[in-house]
Design a protein around this motif. Structure first.
Motif, short mmCIF file in Angstrom:
data_model
loop_
_atom_site.label_atom_id
_atom_site.label_comp_id
_atom_site.label_asym_id
_atom_site.label_seq_id
_atom_site.Cartn_x
_atom_site.Cartn_y
_atom_site.Cartn_z
N CYS A 202 10.65 -5.66 -5.65
CA CYS A 202 9.61 -5.89 -4.64
C CYS A 202 8.42 -4.95 -4.82
N THR A 203 8.69 -3.74 -5.29
CA THR A 203 7.63 -2.75 -5.44
C THR A 203 6.57 -3.18 -6.45
N SER A 204 6.90 -4.14 -7.32
CA SER A 204 5.95 -4.56 -8.35
C SER A 204 4.85 -5.47 -7.81
N PHE A 205 5.06 -6.04 -6.62
CA PHE A 205 4.05 -6.97 -6.10
C PHE A 205 3.81 -6.81 -4.59
N SER A 206 4.45 -5.84 -3.95
CA SER A 206 4.36 -5.73 -2.48
C SER A 206 2.92 -5.51 -2.00
N ASP A 207 2.07 -4.92 -2.82
CA ASP A 207 0.68 -4.73 -2.42
C ASP A 207 -0.02 -6.07 -2.18
N ARG A 208 0.43 -7.11 -2.84
CA ARG A 208 -0.16 -8.44 -2.62
C ARG A 208 0.22 -9.00 -1.24
N LEU A 209 1.27 -8.46 -0.66
CA LEU A 209 1.75 -8.97 0.62
C LEU A 209 1.22 -8.17 1.80
N TYR A 210 1.07 -6.85 1.61
CA TYR A 210 0.79 -5.99 2.76
C TYR A 210 -0.42 -5.08 2.59
N ASN A 211 -0.89 -4.89 1.38
CA ASN A 211 -1.94 -3.89 1.17
C ASN A 211 -2.90 -4.36 0.08
N PHE A 212 -3.36 -5.58 0.22
CA PHE A 212 -4.20 -6.15 -0.84
C PHE A 212 -5.58 -5.48 -0.84
N ASN A 213 -5.95 -4.95 -2.01
CA ASN A 213 -7.24 -4.26 -2.18
C ASN A 213 -7.44 -3.14 -1.15
#
Length: 329
Positions: A202-213
């Motif tokens: 999950c850590t590889s893409f979680s920024d796309r879910l909760y912290n994009f840019n």
């Protein structure tokens, strides 16, 4: 062009590409062990089969391991070397630990081969054979693997992050890192199809879910239904390092073109998956593969043969390790 003619043309193309790749390193050749260790490829395939039937997910692990090996120092099995008190090896670098798996399959194949052909079959060749066998067992096309690689004696964790593309790369960055390994943009798109099998933390893409840019929102490009599903599997703030999701949720153990269908539908898991739609040429290739599974399978096989020859050690270079985890004394 009729579908029959397209298949014939595609098959002819893959044969030409594979044959041309085989000539790149004249010391690598198909059937390298036909006299020195006649059962080498059979033993490797047998071990991969046993592991695959126990856990089909191991195929993706072995495929990923071959990729991560070849992109750091070339295809020399340096990714298999264990860390020591004085050196942190590739396998313990941030891109590889804890994501790589399947080391025990290589260990088992090596142990069997050392018992019957001591000091003959390299760990680098075992890994290349195992990746091919994994693809075939997952429903992809089998292919001949030119062999004759020798094993490297150096493995540095510090070299992995600069040589392995992270899931956040854009198209130019991906193109450049593949070009540095002698692979074209077209081959990059083809090899990205390996994401049709396996899983991601999950850590590889979680920024796309909760912290994009750097904001609190999700990536607006992600299909909303898919994003909601991912949020259920990867809750915000979760610190569980073992939380994983399938790269291709609908056929996670099949080497099919579901990956390209997902990318078309904005269900690419990584930023580096979605960016394949960001240029006309790469988007057209994605659409073509989504429509023509045989075309992708055949070109993927050719690209794997070429990737498997990155900076190989041959002749008297390197060594044949007796234990894939440890360099010879």
């Amino acid at each position: 062009m009729s579908s029959q003619k397209l298949i014939i043309t595609s098959f002819s193309l893959v044969l030409v590409v594979i044959l041309s790749c085989q000539s790149v390193h004249s010391q690598l050749r198909v059937g390298f062990y036909s006299h020195s260790c006649v059962f080498a490829e059979f033993v490797v395939k047998d071990e991969v089969k046993k592991a695959f039937f126990a856990n089909p997910g191991v195929a993706a692990g072995l495929l990923r391991m071959h990729f991560h090996d070849c992109f750091v120092r070339g295809c020399d099995a340096s990714v298999l070397i264990d860390s020591t008190a004085s050196n942190t090896a590739e396998k313990d670098s941030s891109p590889n630990n804890p994501s790589l798996r399947g080391f025990e399959v290589i260990d088992n194949a090596k142990a069997r081969l050392e018992a019957v052909c001591k000091g003959v079959v390299s760990c680098a060749d075992i890994l290349a054979f195992a990746a091919r066998d994994s693809i075939e067992l997952s429903g992809g096309l089998g292919y001949d693997v030119p062999a004759g690689r020798r094993d490297g004696r150096v493995s540095l964790a510090s070299e992995a992050p600069t040589n392995l593309p992270p899931p956040t790369f854009n198209l130019d960055q991906l193109t450049q890192i593949f070009a540095a390994k002698g692979l074209t943009r077209e081959e990059m798109v083809t090899l990205s199809g390996a994401h049709t099998v396996g899983r991601s933390h999950c850590t590889s893409f979680s920024d796309r879910l909760y912290n994009f840019n750097g904001t609190s929102s999700q990536d607006p490009i992600l299909d909303p239904t898919y994003a909601a599903q991912l949020k259920q599997q990867c809750p915000q703030g979760s610190t569980n390092p073992n939380s994983v999701v399938p790269m291709n949720p609908y056929s996670p153990v099949l080497a099919d073109t579901g990956y390209y269908i997902d990318v078309q539908a904005n269900r690419g898991l990584f930023t580096s998956d979605h960016i394949l739609l960001s240029s006309t040429a790469t988007a057209n290739q994605v659409h073509q593969y989504a429509r023509n599974p045989f075309l992708w399978s055949s070109q993927f096989a050719a690209a794997m043969v070429k990737m498997g020859q990155i900076k190989v050690l041959t002749g008297s270079a390197g060594e044949i390790r007796s234990n894939c985890r440890v360099i010879n004394n």
